[in-house]
Design a protein around this motif. Structure first.
Motif, short mmCIF file in Angstrom:
data_model
loop_
_atom_site.label_atom_id
_atom_site.label_comp_id
_atom_site.label_asym_id
_atom_site.label_seq_id
_atom_site.Cartn_x
_atom_site.Cartn_y
_atom_site.Cartn_z
N ALA A 184 0.82 -1.21 0.00
CA ALA A 184 0.00 0.00 0.00
C ALA A 184 0.86 1.26 0.00
CB ALA A 184 -0.93 -0.01 1.21
N ARG A 185 2.04 1.19 0.58
CA ARG A 185 2.89 2.37 0.70
C ARG A 185 3.94 2.47 -0.41
NH1 ARG A 185 4.06 3.18 7.23
NH2 ARG A 185 1.87 3.18 7.87
N TRP A 186 4.53 1.34 -0.77
CA TRP A 186 5.66 1.38 -1.68
C TRP A 186 5.49 0.52 -2.93
CZ3 TRP A 186 6.84 0.73 3.71
CH2 TRP A 186 7.27 1.92 4.32
N GLY A 187 4.40 -0.19 -3.07
CA GLY A 187 4.18 -0.99 -4.25
C GLY A 187 4.42 -2.47 -4.03
N TRP A 188 3.95 -3.28 -5.00
CA TRP A 188 3.99 -4.73 -4.85
C TRP A 188 5.40 -5.30 -4.99
CZ3 TRP A 188 0.33 -7.32 -2.63
CH2 TRP A 188 -0.98 -6.80 -2.63
N PHE A 189 6.23 -4.71 -5.84
CA PHE A 189 7.60 -5.23 -5.92
C PHE A 189 8.33 -5.06 -4.60
CE2 PHE A 189 12.17 -4.62 -6.64
CZ PHE A 189 12.48 -5.87 -7.16
N ALA A 190 8.12 -3.92 -3.93
CA ALA A 190 8.75 -3.71 -2.62
C ALA A 190 8.28 -4.76 -1.62
CB ALA A 190 8.42 -2.30 -2.12
N ALA A 191 6.99 -5.12 -1.69
CA ALA A 191 6.46 -6.13 -0.77
C ALA A 191 7.12 -7.48 -1.01
CB ALA A 191 4.94 -6.24 -0.94
N TYR A 192 7.18 -7.90 -2.26
CA TYR A 192 7.76 -9.20 -2.57
C TYR A 192 9.27 -9.20 -2.34
CZ TYR A 192 3.60 -11.55 -4.31
OH TYR A 192 2.37 -12.18 -4.38
N ALA A 193 9.94 -8.08 -2.61
CA ALA A 193 11.38 -7.98 -2.36
C ALA A 193 11.69 -8.05 -0.86
CB ALA A 193 11.93 -6.68 -2.95
N THR A 194 10.83 -7.46 -0.05
CA THR A 194 11.01 -7.53 1.40
C THR A 194 10.90 -8.97 1.89
OG1 THR A 194 10.11 -5.30 1.68
CG2 THR A 194 10.16 -6.72 3.63
N ILE A 195 9.90 -9.69 1.41
CA ILE A 195 9.75 -11.10 1.81
C ILE A 195 10.95 -11.91 1.33
CG2 ILE A 195 8.30 -13.14 1.64
CD1 ILE A 195 7.10 -10.76 3.21
N ALA A 196 11.43 -11.63 0.12
CA ALA A 196 12.61 -12.34 -0.40
C ALA A 196 13.81 -12.09 0.49
CB ALA A 196 12.89 -11.89 -1.83
N ALA A 197 13.98 -10.85 0.95
CA ALA A 197 15.11 -10.54 1.83
C ALA A 197 14.98 -11.26 3.17
CB ALA A 197 15.20 -9.03 2.04
N LEU A 198 13.75 -11.35 3.68
CA LEU A 198 13.54 -12.00 4.98
C LEU A 198 13.80 -13.50 4.91
CD1 LEU A 198 10.35 -10.11 6.24
CD2 LEU A 198 12.70 -9.91 7.10
N LEU A 199 13.70 -14.09 3.72
CA LEU A 199 13.99 -15.52 3.58
C LEU A 199 15.44 -15.83 3.96
CD1 LEU A 199 12.09 -16.32 0.26
CD2 LEU A 199 11.69 -17.41 2.47
N SER A 200 16.31 -14.82 3.91
CA SER A 200 17.71 -15.04 4.27
C SER A 200 17.88 -15.39 5.74
CB SER A 200 18.54 -13.80 3.94
OG SER A 200 18.09 -12.68 4.69
N VAL A 201 16.85 -15.11 6.57
CA VAL A 201 16.91 -15.48 7.98
C VAL A 201 17.07 -16.99 8.13
CG1 VAL A 201 15.60 -15.54 10.14
CG2 VAL A 201 15.60 -13.48 8.73
N GLY A 202 16.30 -17.73 7.34
CA GLY A 202 16.43 -19.19 7.37
C GLY A 202 17.76 -19.65 6.81
N MET A 203 18.26 -18.95 5.81
CA MET A 203 19.52 -19.33 5.21
C MET A 203 20.67 -19.19 6.21
SD MET A 203 21.28 -17.89 1.72
CE MET A 203 19.65 -17.78 0.98
#
Length: 446
Positions: A184-203
């Motif tokens: 809602a604030r920064w767009g859908w790519f920002a949302a999916y990119a944020t989730i992609a970055a958070l996946l690194s927690v498991g890595m």
């Protein structure tokens, strides 16, 4: 002297509970929390979050409904889990860690690619990428479940199951409500990119965490070639896990129990939203109570279920949590009788999520106990798929049953629907106590 004995027993009991709670502070148990978080992140990216994206860009409802099929890999992950169990990993740092990092790198890339698409012109490409994300996410779950089972001791399986569920629920919240706020604030790519970055927690867990020791006799298929390699693969990686499980006494009864254990909860859960709406609750009211009360109750239930499983053992925890899970459905009856009352809605959501999460933790610990160390990934993927049968296949008839019976009789039926599975569990334990190791004996040779 009787008073002294009673005090001694009370102290012993209190110490046992304290030991069960203390399992959560163990380093290996704590490692499971971020893995559960990474496991929960991708699911909604191909489900409700993706549907919200489509709805905001004018994609038709028919097309949005069709995209629900991209989640199919989650139900079929047992088909390729033998590859993860026995093939050498692409990154040679250990069987579980190597596969885990390789899959998560591919998952991050696929998530970024999906987020970069435009639904107005890239629907076909988005369908392919969404299926790829779901496939990689399901594959990640296979590795994470195997890793969790193999690095924890038998006594830690209950707390480990609680941690995986807690992390998973947090991941769902972030990928659901969190992604919508970001979009809602920064767009859908920002949302999916944020989730992609958070996946690194498991890595990070796979990079710095320990590699489980392979079970005796486990050998990766790297040297054999030709027909001999195929026969070896078929015997050890494909038919081996199934043959190993079928050597367990009374395995057909165990399969029936797994399918039926959460049947009542699933039947009630399918009809929960129609009940709330029929009573006049608005979507905002339902969302507010479900997001806050439901989330807190689920996390609390998972953690309490882990303590109960560690203290009482898997079998007694299954029975106790199963009874509580069934009793939790009575709050739907209270809601149906009480009508449009927010306090009843809060009680209903809290009870269902609390008891359901407790039972879910006990079931995850039980499925973990059933897995042979030689075939952890494949057997757990298969058993967890069986556990989903009741939720997806049998529970789908809940709507027809609710129409014919009415709300109160229907939810009373769901309250007793799990009782046959609980009775079957008691019968199995009495006929063959070794088939249900109360404290993980099946895994003690890991």
């Amino acid at each position: 002297m009787p008073e002294t004995t009673g005090v001694t027993l009370e102290v012993k009991g209190r110490t046992a509970w304290q030991r069960s709670i203390a399992q959560y502070s163990d380093r290996r148990v704590l490692l499971i929390l971020p893995l559960g978080f990474a496991s929960g992140l991708p699911l909604l990216l191909t489900f409700s979050t993706l549907s919200a994206w489509f709805a905001t860009t004018g994609v038709s409802r028919a097309m949005i409904g069709t995209f629900a099929l991209v989640s199919t890999p989650y139900a079929l992950k047992f088909l390729w889990s033998p590859l993860i169990d026995r093939l050498p990993p692409p990154i040679p740092i250990g069987r579980r860690r190597g596969w885990g990092i390789a899959i998560q790198l591919a998952l991050i890339a696929a998530t970024l690619a999906l987020g970069a698409c435009n639904p107005k012109v890239d629907l076909a490409r988005m369908a392919s990428l969404a299926i790829l994300v779901a496939f990689l996410s399901a594959s990640q779950d296979v590795v994470i479940d195997a890793y969790r089972i193999e690095i924890l001791t038998p006594e830690q399986q209950g707390p480990g199951a609680a941690m995986i569920q807690t992390g998973y629920r947090i991941g769902l919240l972030v990928a659901g409500a969190g992604a919508l706020i970001i979009a809602a604030r920064w767009g859908w790519f920002a949302a999916y990119a944020t989730i992609a970055a958070l996946l690194s927690v498991g890595m990070l867990v796979f990079i710095f965490g320990p590699e489980p020791a392979p079970a005796p006799g486990v050998r990766l298929h790297a040297g054999a070639t030709g027909w001999n390699a195929f026969r070896e693969w078929l015997a050890t990686a494909v038919t081996g896990p199934f043959a190993d499980f079928m050597r367990r006494p009374m395995w057909p009864a165990i399969v029936i129990f797994i399918i039926g254990y959460k049947l009542g909860e699933a039947m009630a859960g399918v009809m929960a939203m129609p009940l709330y709406i029929s009573l006049g609750f608005s979507l905002n009211e339902i969302a507010a109570v479900s997001k806050l009360v439901g989330f807190i109750a689920t996390v609390a239930g998972a953690l309490v279920g882990g303590v109960v499983t560690s203290k009482l053992g898997v079998m007694r925890a299954l029975i106790l949590c199963g009874i509580l899970q069934s009793a939790g459905n009575l709050f739907y009856v209270l809601q149906a009788v009480g009508g449009h009352r927010l306090d009843y809605l809060a009680f209903c959501v809290a009870a269902e999520n609390l008891t359901g999460a407790m039972a879910g933790t006990a079931l995850v610990a039980y499925l973990s106990d059933l897995c042979s160390p030689a075939f952890t990934a494949t057997q757990y993927a298969l058993l967890s798929s069986l556990a989903a049968v009741g939720r997806t296949m049998v529970a789908s008839s809940g709507g027809v049953l609710a129409d014919r019976l009415g709300w109160v009789p229907f939810f009373l039926v769901t309250t007793v629907a799990t009782i046959p599975a609980l009775l079957l569990l008691v019968w199995i334990a009495r006929r063959d106590p070794e088939s249900l190791p109360p404290s993980g004996n099946h895994l003690s040779h890991r």
